[in-house]
Every structure is written in C-alpha cells, then in structure tokens.
Design a protein around this motif. Sequence first.
Motif, mmCIF file in Angstrom:
data_model
loop_
_atom_site.group_PDB
_atom_site.id
_atom_site.type_symbol
_atom_site.label_atom_id
_atom_site.label_comp_id
_atom_site.label_asym_id
_atom_site.label_seq_id
_atom_site.Cartn_x
_atom_site.Cartn_y
_atom_site.Cartn_z
ATOM 1 N N TYR A 89 0.842 -1.204 0.000
ATOM 2 C CA TYR A 89 0.000 0.000 0.000
ATOM 3 C C TYR A 89 0.870 1.244 0.000
ATOM 4 O O TYR A 89 2.082 1.171 0.244
ATOM 5 C CB TYR A 89 -0.972 0.010 1.189
ATOM 6 N N GLY A 104 5.698 -3.119 6.352
ATOM 7 C CA GLY A 104 7.149 -3.177 6.527
ATOM 8 C C GLY A 104 7.573 -4.006 7.725
ATOM 9 O O GLY A 104 8.716 -4.425 7.843
ATOM 10 N N ALA A 136 14.499 -0.186 7.334
ATOM 11 C CA ALA A 136 14.269 -0.516 8.751
ATOM 12 C C ALA A 136 14.327 -2.028 9.000
ATOM 13 O O ALA A 136 14.467 -2.820 8.083
ATOM 14 C CB ALA A 136 12.943 0.063 9.192
ATOM 15 N N ASP A 137 14.216 -2.405 10.289
ATOM 16 C CA ASP A 137 14.510 -3.786 10.678
ATOM 17 C C ASP A 137 13.307 -4.721 10.781
ATOM 18 O O ASP A 137 13.457 -5.907 11.062
ATOM 19 C CB ASP A 137 15.257 -3.780 12.032
ATOM 20 N N GLY A 138 12.111 -4.176 10.593
ATOM 21 C CA GLY A 138 10.928 -5.036 10.658
ATOM 22 C C GLY A 138 10.523 -5.443 12.067
ATOM 23 O O GLY A 138 9.623 -6.249 12.252
ATOM 24 N N ARG A 177 16.794 1.329 19.041
ATOM 25 C CA ARG A 177 15.975 2.477 18.638
ATOM 26 C C ARG A 177 16.568 3.766 19.207
ATOM 27 O O ARG A 177 17.042 3.797 20.344
ATOM 28 C CB ARG A 177 14.543 2.346 19.184
ATOM 29 N N ASN A 273 -2.813 4.713 7.589
ATOM 30 C CA ASN A 273 -3.252 4.262 8.910
ATOM 31 C C ASN A 273 -4.759 4.394 9.079
ATOM 32 O O ASN A 273 -5.264 4.500 10.191
ATOM 33 C CB ASN A 273 -2.531 5.050 10.010
ATOM 34 N N ASP A 282 -3.235 0.797 13.885
ATOM 35 C CA ASP A 282 -1.850 1.272 14.015
ATOM 36 C C ASP A 282 -1.659 2.198 15.208
ATOM 37 O O ASP A 282 -1.491 3.414 15.072
ATOM 38 C CB ASP A 282 -1.363 1.958 12.725
HETATM 39 P P1 AMP Z 1 3.748 3.784 10.686
HETATM 40 O O1 AMP Z 1 4.167 5.199 10.850
HETATM 41 O O2 AMP Z 1 4.051 2.890 11.864
HETATM 42 O O3 AMP Z 1 2.335 3.642 10.244
HETATM 43 O O4 AMP Z 1 4.654 3.173 9.527
HETATM 44 C C1 AMP Z 1 4.805 3.755 8.258
HETATM 45 C C2 AMP Z 1 5.521 2.791 7.339
HETATM 46 O O5 AMP Z 1 6.818 2.464 7.856
HETATM 47 C C3 AMP Z 1 4.822 1.464 7.115
HETATM 48 O O6 AMP Z 1 5.058 1.057 5.791
HETATM 49 C C4 AMP Z 1 5.512 0.565 8.099
HETATM 50 O O7 AMP Z 1 5.411 -0.783 7.733
HETATM 51 C C5 AMP Z 1 6.952 1.062 8.021
HETATM 52 N N1 AMP Z 1 7.722 0.785 9.246
HETATM 53 C C6 AMP Z 1 7.615 1.392 10.444
HETATM 54 N N2 AMP Z 1 8.485 0.871 11.326
HETATM 55 C C7 AMP Z 1 9.173 -0.099 10.675
HETATM 56 C C8 AMP Z 1 10.217 -1.012 11.040
HETATM 57 N N3 AMP Z 1 10.743 -1.024 12.251
HETATM 58 N N4 AMP Z 1 10.654 -1.863 10.091
HETATM 59 C C9 AMP Z 1 10.139 -1.853 8.863
HETATM 60 N N5 AMP Z 1 9.185 -1.028 8.453
HETATM 61 C C10 AMP Z 1 8.694 -0.156 9.341
#
Ligand code: AMP
Length: 520
Positions: A89, A104, A136-138, A177, A273, A282
């Motif tokens: 997305y 992610g 990022a680390d997932g 982090r 989100n 989220d």
């Molecule tokens: P968020 O702000 O949490 O809604 O995340 C925004 C985007 O960043 C989404 O595509 C998430 O999957 C990705 N994302 C956030 N944190 C991580 C992480 N630690 N590892 C991989 N992807 C991340």
Amino acid sequence: MLQSILSFDNRLVEKLPQDPDTERSVRQVSAAWSAVAPEPVSAPELIATSPDMMRVLGIPPEVATRPEFADVFSGNTVLPGMQPHATNYGGHQFGHWAGQLGDGRAITLAEVIASSGQHWELQLKGAGRTPYSRHADGRAVLRSSAREFLCSEAMHFLGVPTTRALSLIATGDAVVRDMFYDGHPKAEPGAIVCRASPSFIRFGHFQLPNARGDTALLHEWVTFCIARDFPHISSSGEAAYAQWFEEICVRTARMVAEWMRVGFVHGVMNTDNMSVLGLTIDYGPYGFVDAFDPDFTPNTTDAQGRRYRFGWQPRIAYWNLQQLALALSPLFKDASPLQAGLEAYALTYGQLDRQNAARKLGLSNCTDEDMQLLRDLQAWMHAGEVDMTLCFNALNVETIEDLRAESFDDACYDSEKQSAQAETLTQWLDRYKARARADVWSWSERMQTMRLANPAFILRNWIVQRAIEQAETGDYQGIHDLLDVLQRPYDTHLGYTGRAGRRPDWARNAPGCSMLSCSS
Ligand code: AMP
Ligand code: MG
C-alpha cells in the motif's frame, strides 16, 4: 494443538495478484501482496493474551501456556494452512504523498474462521523484514508493542471501533531504537503483537495502484474488498462502489466521533493508517487527553504543525476520505457519488457529535443551545486546565444538590487557573442545573446515560508507561493488572479511576507520558 483449533480461509492471497518475487529484499512491488515468512526470534516468551480475543477465536486459555502458542504467535512456527504475507500500500504521510509503504513489519499469518463464522486476519507486528521494510529492521520494541496490545483491547471495551490484539510476546532479542531521534540509539527488548481484524485493508491500498495508473489492480482491490469485507452490498458496478464508499465514510465518522467522546488522539492519521472498516488501526504515538485541550497532540513528530491534534481529527478524517475518493475516481463516470459519500461523512459526524454531547451531559435531546452549553464547559476545561474524563465523572452525581464547584477540585491540574475560572464554573453549573431540571428525563435516567457515555477508566499514557517500565525489568504484573481493569472502563469503583487515574505531576512532561516519538 493450535492446528486442530484454528481453521484457515486465506481469501486475500487467493483472490489478489501475488508478487512473483519471493525474496525478502526491499523493492518496489507492482502486485497486491508478497509471500514472506516471519524471521525467527531467539526466545519467545508469552507476556499476555487477551482473554476476550482467545474466546472469540475459540482458543482455550490453557493452550496459551504451551510453548507452541508462543512459537506460533512470535512467527517461529508457521502452521500448515497459514500463508504468511505482507501487503502493498501507499499513503499520504503528514499531508504529503509518500509512494509505496506497505507492511514493513507486519506479516499476516492467515485468515481464520471463528466458531461464530466470522473471519479474522491474524497479523504479527514486529515479525521481521519484508519487501516493504525500506531501510528498517521489521521489528518492534516492547514499549510500543505493549501500548498497541493494551490500547487495542481498551478501545474495544470502551466501545470504540478498533482492530483487536490476541497476544503480546517478548522475543528475547534486542532492538535498537533512537527514541528521541537525537543520536543516542539504545538497545531495547523486542516484542511481537498478534493483532486481529476482519480486515487490515487501508485507504492506502487503493491509493497506490491509482497513483501508478494501474486501474486494473485498483479495480481488483475494490472488488475484493466489497466481496470480502462488505458482503451485504448486493448491487454491482458503479452502484456498488458508491454504496461501498459511502459506508466507509459513515464508518469513519462513527470511529472519529467515538475518539472525540473518550478523548482519544490517534497521533498519526496518515492515509495508510486509515482502515476501510472504520476501525482504529496502528497504535503508535497515541494518547488520551488529560487536561482538555483541542490542540493537544501526543506525537513529538507532529509537534510543529500539530496536524493530528485532538480537535482536528474530524477534519483530518474528512481530508483522508477525500484522498480515498480521488484514488477511486477512475471507477466512476463522474464525481457525484463520491461527493455524496463525503457529504454522508459530514452529516453522520454532525449527528453523532450532537448525540454524544447529549449523552455526555445526560440530556434526553440536544438543541443548539445544549451544544453551546457543552462548548462552554469545554472552554472552561481548556482555560482552567481541567481533566476531561474526571470532569464528566464529577458531573455525574447522585442528586442535583450534589452538583457543586468543589466536586471538580480533583479534575483541576492548576490551582491558580482553577481560581481564576471559578466564577465561570459556578455560572455554568447554574445554567446546567436549570437545563437538567427542565429535561423530561428523571435524574436516574440521566445518571445511567452519563455513566455509559463517560468512561471512568481510560488508558492514560502515564499508566501504560509505568507498566512498561516494570515489564522492561521482566515483571509483567502491571500489564496484567491493566488488562484486567481496561475490560470494565465504565465501572467507577475500580483501580486507576477517579483521582487515582489523574495524571501525576511527574508525568506532565515525562517521555512516554505526555509526548511520544514515532520511534517504535
Ligand atoms: P507507521 O508510521 O508505523 O504507520 O509506519 C509507516 C511505514 O513504515 C509502514 O510502511 C511501516 O510498515 C513502516 N515501518 C515502520 N516501522 C518499521 C520497522 N521497524 N521496520 C520496517 N518497516 C517499518
Ligand atoms: Mg502504519
């Protein structure tokens, strides 16, 4: 054991086009989803399960105590029939188009069929890298996972539409982090939440194919979403799309009206989100308002523009729906059905806002004058630095004679401001008493309505922060205690309610309490 309890029906992966590449490597993907297994963790340890979600999914409580449970819901074991995948997305972040984002660090394990027949997508958050992880680390840290786990369940019991959480599992691995984004990264304990929702489809799932001019994929997403998540829509073609969009608008209005009722601030209302089912999704740097303040944002990343401030949530939701409407426009001959959906949002939100005003004040109906009465109370709370939740609790007293200015003492954070606003409160109480006396409702009808509209317990950041700090030492009792209380938010005689729930002075500017970064 779990294998014999859960039955799978993985409709999304069956119906929507798959990314032909099955590597974990980061890339641009033109398909709807990518097959990707969770990355194993060192030492999964169950911290907590939601008793209610366990029941909904038909998993007996004792099953959670077996090692298999932590193995499956940390992603170490993939059961036969599960089809782990990440979806693709895009989205607008803080008002700007961000291109491909995708899952992610969320990996959907499967869609399970509950005994009721309802389907639930089970998704691990923090399960490792996917093609959408960018740099990022997932992974996810314990503090943010505990916050998501607890708040999903808290919101459900508050009656706010939300995605749910089944389990919280410590991974045994450290996650690095930089919490304040100030060049001081730190190793923190990692954790994984298994979240559950009938659908994790977001506005951004439609925005991305449209932004790429891929009308065929856009069409597939819409058709799939209607068939799976809105099966009661029986028309087809443009009529179906129009009804579907309008329902998304109405559901979003309901969600936001409920946020405003309980004082919830999402903090990151980016279009990726936003759930098409109008579920809160989220949980990141969210917060409940303590002192009533329409400008409050818990998100330090948003501190400058305060785009996602408490009082702007209704208009931001509308802006997000406009972006969704734009993404869907290739499916319509002209924009009028989309315009009608947006109007339904405004109309529904307006009606619910009024209904909630009446319920919060304990009135049988709500005139324009009553709306003004509420606005004036809010203005007093804002000027006097008064706790929103405690204020409405203080307003719900046994008899009209009990309604005195002193009842609000515990709700006030600043005695000087309180004194300066004392006269305003006295005058407001006189108006309110006159209005309550004139109402057709008896005092007990009024009390009952107010009790169900005004929570006694909200999951305040400082309360969660204390449980998190305890959990970081390996003691999960604080999380279990909260899990217990949050299931009865309208009961006034439980822990953390009343004055006990009031934000203590130390928490006013403490990290994790009044402000949170997106780092999670
Ligand atoms: P968020 O702000 O949490 O809604 O995340 C925004 C985007 O960043 C989404 O595509 C998430 O999957 C990705 N994302 C956030 N944190 C991580 C992480 N630690 N590892 C991989 N992807 C991340
Ligand atoms: Mg997100």
